[in-house]
Write a protein that holds these residues in place. Structure first.
Motif, PDB file in Angstrom:
ATOM      1  N   PHE A  48       0.804  -1.224   0.000  1.00  0.00           N
ATOM      2  CA  PHE A  48       0.000   0.000   0.000  1.00  0.00           C
ATOM      3  C   PHE A  48       0.840   1.279   0.000  1.00  0.00           C
ATOM      4  CE2 PHE A  48      -2.905  -3.075   2.208  1.00  0.00           C
ATOM      5  CZ  PHE A  48      -3.754  -3.241   1.126  1.00  0.00           C
ATOM      6  N   ILE A  49       2.141   1.162   0.136  1.00  0.00           N
ATOM      7  CA  ILE A  49       3.003   2.346   0.143  1.00  0.00           C
ATOM      8  C   ILE A  49       2.811   3.200  -1.115  1.00  0.00           C
ATOM      9  CG2 ILE A  49       5.412   3.138   0.039  1.00  0.00           C
ATOM     10  CD1 ILE A  49       6.085   0.950   2.096  1.00  0.00           C
ATOM     11  N   PRO A  50       2.756   2.623  -2.322  1.00  0.00           N
ATOM     12  CA  PRO A  50       2.559   3.470  -3.505  1.00  0.00           C
ATOM     13  C   PRO A  50       1.275   4.294  -3.453  1.00  0.00           C
ATOM     14  CG  PRO A  50       3.321   1.297  -4.167  1.00  0.00           C
ATOM     15  CD  PRO A  50       3.012   1.214  -2.697  1.00  0.00           C
ATOM     16  N   GLN A  51       0.194   3.737  -2.902  1.00  0.00           N
ATOM     17  CA  GLN A  51      -1.068   4.483  -2.796  1.00  0.00           C
ATOM     18  C   GLN A  51      -0.953   5.646  -1.822  1.00  0.00           C
ATOM     19  OE1 GLN A  51      -4.688   2.154  -2.223  1.00  0.00           O
ATOM     20  NE2 GLN A  51      -3.604   0.370  -3.016  1.00  0.00           N
ATOM     21  N   VAL A  52      -0.298   5.398  -0.689  1.00  0.00           N
ATOM     22  CA  VAL A  52      -0.119   6.452   0.307  1.00  0.00           C
ATOM     23  C   VAL A  52       0.710   7.589  -0.293  1.00  0.00           C
ATOM     24  CG1 VAL A  52       0.807   7.025   2.581  1.00  0.00           C
ATOM     25  CG2 VAL A  52      -0.323   4.810   2.223  1.00  0.00           C
ATOM     26  N   LEU A  53       1.754   7.242  -1.024  1.00  0.00           N
ATOM     27  CA  LEU A  53       2.629   8.250  -1.630  1.00  0.00           C
ATOM     28  C   LEU A  53       1.922   9.056  -2.712  1.00  0.00           C
ATOM     29  CD1 LEU A  53       5.867   6.126  -2.011  1.00  0.00           C
ATOM     30  CD2 LEU A  53       5.557   8.081  -0.465  1.00  0.00           C
ATOM     31  N   LEU A  54       1.234   8.382  -3.597  1.00  0.00           N
ATOM     32  CA  LEU A  54       0.658   9.036  -4.776  1.00  0.00           C
ATOM     33  C   LEU A  54      -0.605   9.828  -4.458  1.00  0.00           C
ATOM     34  CD1 LEU A  54       1.145   9.422  -7.779  1.00  0.00           C
ATOM     35  CD2 LEU A  54      -0.303   7.424  -8.194  1.00  0.00           C
ATOM     36  N   ASP A  55      -1.395   9.363  -3.497  1.00  0.00           N
ATOM     37  CA  ASP A  55      -2.691   9.989  -3.251  1.00  0.00           C
ATOM     38  C   ASP A  55      -2.983  10.099  -1.756  1.00  0.00           C
ATOM     39  OD1 ASP A  55      -5.193  11.082  -3.848  1.00  0.00           O
ATOM     40  OD2 ASP A  55      -6.149   9.113  -3.948  1.00  0.00           O
ATOM     41  N   PRO A  56      -2.180  10.872  -1.016  1.00  0.00           N
ATOM     42  CA  PRO A  56      -2.422  10.986   0.421  1.00  0.00           C
ATOM     43  C   PRO A  56      -3.714  11.740   0.716  1.00  0.00           C
ATOM     44  CG  PRO A  56      -0.767  12.567  -0.248  1.00  0.00           C
ATOM     45  CD  PRO A  56      -1.065  11.710  -1.456  1.00  0.00           C
ATOM     46  N   ASP A  57      -4.348  11.386   1.828  1.00  0.00           N
ATOM     47  CA  ASP A  57      -5.529  12.132   2.275  1.00  0.00           C
ATOM     48  C   ASP A  57      -5.109  13.449   2.915  1.00  0.00           C
ATOM     49  OD1 ASP A  57      -7.162  10.029   1.459  1.00  0.00           O
ATOM     50  OD2 ASP A  57      -7.201   9.113   3.447  1.00  0.00           O
ATOM     51  N   ASP A  58      -4.030  13.395   3.683  1.00  0.00           N
ATOM     52  CA  ASP A  58      -3.510  14.574   4.373  1.00  0.00           C
ATOM     53  C   ASP A  58      -1.992  14.569   4.293  1.00  0.00           C
ATOM     54  OD1 ASP A  58      -5.976  15.606   5.844  1.00  0.00           O
ATOM     55  OD2 ASP A  58      -5.885  13.571   6.660  1.00  0.00           O
ATOM     56  N   THR A  73      -0.826  10.761   5.460  1.00  0.00           N
ATOM     57  CA  THR A  73      -1.783   9.777   5.950  1.00  0.00           C
ATOM     58  C   THR A  73      -2.722   9.400   4.817  1.00  0.00           C
ATOM     59  OG1 THR A  73      -3.408  11.410   6.718  1.00  0.00           O
ATOM     60  CG2 THR A  73      -1.718  10.705   8.300  1.00  0.00           C
ATOM     61  N   LYS A  74      -3.221   8.172   4.903  1.00  0.00           N
ATOM     62  CA  LYS A  74      -4.180   7.715   3.902  1.00  0.00           C
ATOM     63  C   LYS A  74      -4.979   6.566   4.467  1.00  0.00           C
ATOM     64  CE  LYS A  74      -5.146   6.487  -0.754  1.00  0.00           C
ATOM     65  NZ  LYS A  74      -6.212   7.459  -0.959  1.00  0.00           N
ATOM     66  N   LEU A  75      -6.295   6.626   4.278  1.00  0.00           N
ATOM     67  CA  LEU A  75      -7.157   5.483   4.540  1.00  0.00           C
ATOM     68  C   LEU A  75      -7.224   4.695   3.240  1.00  0.00           C
ATOM     69  CD1 LEU A  75      -9.198   3.818   6.176  1.00  0.00           C
ATOM     70  CD2 LEU A  75     -10.974   5.373   5.328  1.00  0.00           C
ATOM     71  N   VAL A  76      -6.660   3.497   3.240  1.00  0.00           N
ATOM     72  CA  VAL A  76      -6.696   2.653   2.044  1.00  0.00           C
ATOM     73  C   VAL A  76      -8.030   1.920   2.075  1.00  0.00           C
ATOM     74  CG1 VAL A  76      -5.618   0.736   0.828  1.00  0.00           C
ATOM     75  CG2 VAL A  76      -4.195   2.463   1.945  1.00  0.00           C
ATOM     76  N   GLU A  77      -8.929   2.343   1.202  1.00  0.00           N
ATOM     77  CA  GLU A  77     -10.308   1.846   1.204  1.00  0.00           C
ATOM     78  C   GLU A  77     -10.393   0.331   1.059  1.00  0.00           C
ATOM     79  OE1 GLU A  77     -13.034   3.675   1.754  1.00  0.00           O
ATOM     80  OE2 GLU A  77     -12.023   5.609   1.774  1.00  0.00           O
ATOM     81  N   GLU A  78      -9.627  -0.249   0.139  1.00  0.00           N
ATOM     82  CA  GLU A  78      -9.733  -1.685  -0.117  1.00  0.00           C
ATOM     83  C   GLU A  78      -9.357  -2.528   1.098  1.00  0.00           C
ATOM     84  OE1 GLU A  78      -5.856  -2.831  -2.621  1.00  0.00           O
ATOM     85  OE2 GLU A  78      -6.841  -0.971  -3.229  1.00  0.00           O
ATOM     86  N   ALA A  79      -8.486  -1.990   1.949  1.00  0.00           N
ATOM     87  CA  ALA A  79      -8.086  -2.710   3.157  1.00  0.00           C
ATOM     88  C   ALA A  79      -8.854  -2.221   4.379  1.00  0.00           C
ATOM     89  CB  ALA A  79      -6.585  -2.546   3.394  1.00  0.00           C
ATOM     90  N   GLY A  80      -9.444  -1.022   4.281  1.00  0.00           N
ATOM     91  CA  GLY A  80     -10.137  -0.435   5.416  1.00  0.00           C
ATOM     92  C   GLY A  80      -9.201  -0.049   6.545  1.00  0.00           C
ATOM     93  N   PHE A  83      -3.085   4.446   7.204  1.00  0.00           N
ATOM     94  CA  PHE A  83      -1.637   4.340   7.321  1.00  0.00           C
ATOM     95  C   PHE A  83      -1.043   5.730   7.468  1.00  0.00           C
ATOM     96  CE2 PHE A  83      -2.920   0.623   4.902  1.00  0.00           C
ATOM     97  CZ  PHE A  83      -2.251  -0.383   5.571  1.00  0.00           C
ATOM     98  N   LYS A  84       0.166   5.764   8.048  1.00  0.00           N
ATOM     99  CA  LYS A  84       0.929   7.002   8.046  1.00  0.00           C
ATOM    100  C   LYS A  84       2.345   6.685   7.592  1.00  0.00           C
ATOM    101  CE  LYS A  84       1.978   7.109  13.004  1.00  0.00           C
ATOM    102  NZ  LYS A  84       1.848   7.899  14.237  1.00  0.00           N
ATOM    103  N   LEU A  85       2.932   7.668   6.919  1.00  0.00           N
ATOM    104  CA  LEU A  85       4.238   7.489   6.309  1.00  0.00           C
ATOM    105  C   LEU A  85       4.986   8.807   6.438  1.00  0.00           C
ATOM    106  CD1 LEU A  85       4.887   5.826   2.907  1.00  0.00           C
ATOM    107  CD2 LEU A  85       5.775   8.100   3.313  1.00  0.00           C
TER     108      LEU A  85
END
Length: 127
Positions: A48-58, A73-80, A83-85
Motif C-alpha cells: 500500500f506504500i505506492p497508494q499512500v505516496l501518490l494519493d495521500p488524504d492529508d 496519511t491515507k485510509l486505504v479503502e480496499e483494506a479499510g 496508514f501514516k508514512l
C-alpha cells in the motif's frame, strides 16, 4: 535501495514542497528500522506504500526541525486501514545524489489521524 512508488508533484507543491523528482526510494537501513519498530507491517501492508505516496488524504508538517520531511496519511479503502508514512523529500537545495525516501511507514487508526488534524500543521488535504 528500492524504488517503492512515486509522488504527485502537484500535490507536493500544493503542500509547499518543491521536490526535484517524483521517484521515492526505501533504503535498506530504513527498511530495517521499519521492521524493528513496526514488526510485520511492511511484510503485510508494504504493497500500500505506492497508494499512500501518490494519493495521500492529508500531508502534515513532520516537525519543526524536519523542514524537508512530510507526514502523509491515507485510509486505504480496499483494506479499510489507515496508514501514516514519513517522507523525506529531495529539494533543490539538497545534494544531487539525494532522493525522496521513506523514513517510516506504519498502520494507524482514525483516532490518531483526528489527533494529528487537531494538533499538527496540516499542509494539504485531499479534496
Amino acid at each position: 535501495m528500492y524504488t517503492v512508488g512515486r509522488i504527485d508533484l502537484s500535490v507536493m507543491r500544493a503542500a509547499g514542497f518543491c521536490p526535484l523528482t517524483d521517484e521515492v526510494v526505501l533504503t535498506e537501513a530504513q527498511l530495517l528500522q521499519i521492521r524493528e519498530t513496526h514488526p510485520g507491517v511492511y511484510e503485510q501492508y508494504g504493497q500500500f506504500i505506492p497508494q499512500v505516496l501518490l494519493d495521500p488524504d492529508d500531508i502534515f508538517e513532520a516537525g519543526q526541525n524536519k523542514k524537508y520531511s512530510a507526514l502523509l496519511t491515507k485510509l486505504v479503502e480496499e483494506a479499510g486501514i489507515p496508514f501514516k508514512l514519513i517522507l523525506r523529500l529531495n529539494m533543490p537545495t539538497e545534494p544531487d545524489d539525494y532522493k525522496n525516501s521513506v523514513i517510516t511507514f506504519t498502520r494507524t487508526d482514525e483516532r490518531e489521524i483526528e489527533r494529528m488534524r487537531r494538533n499538527k500543521k496540516r499542509l494539504y488535504k485531499r479534496a
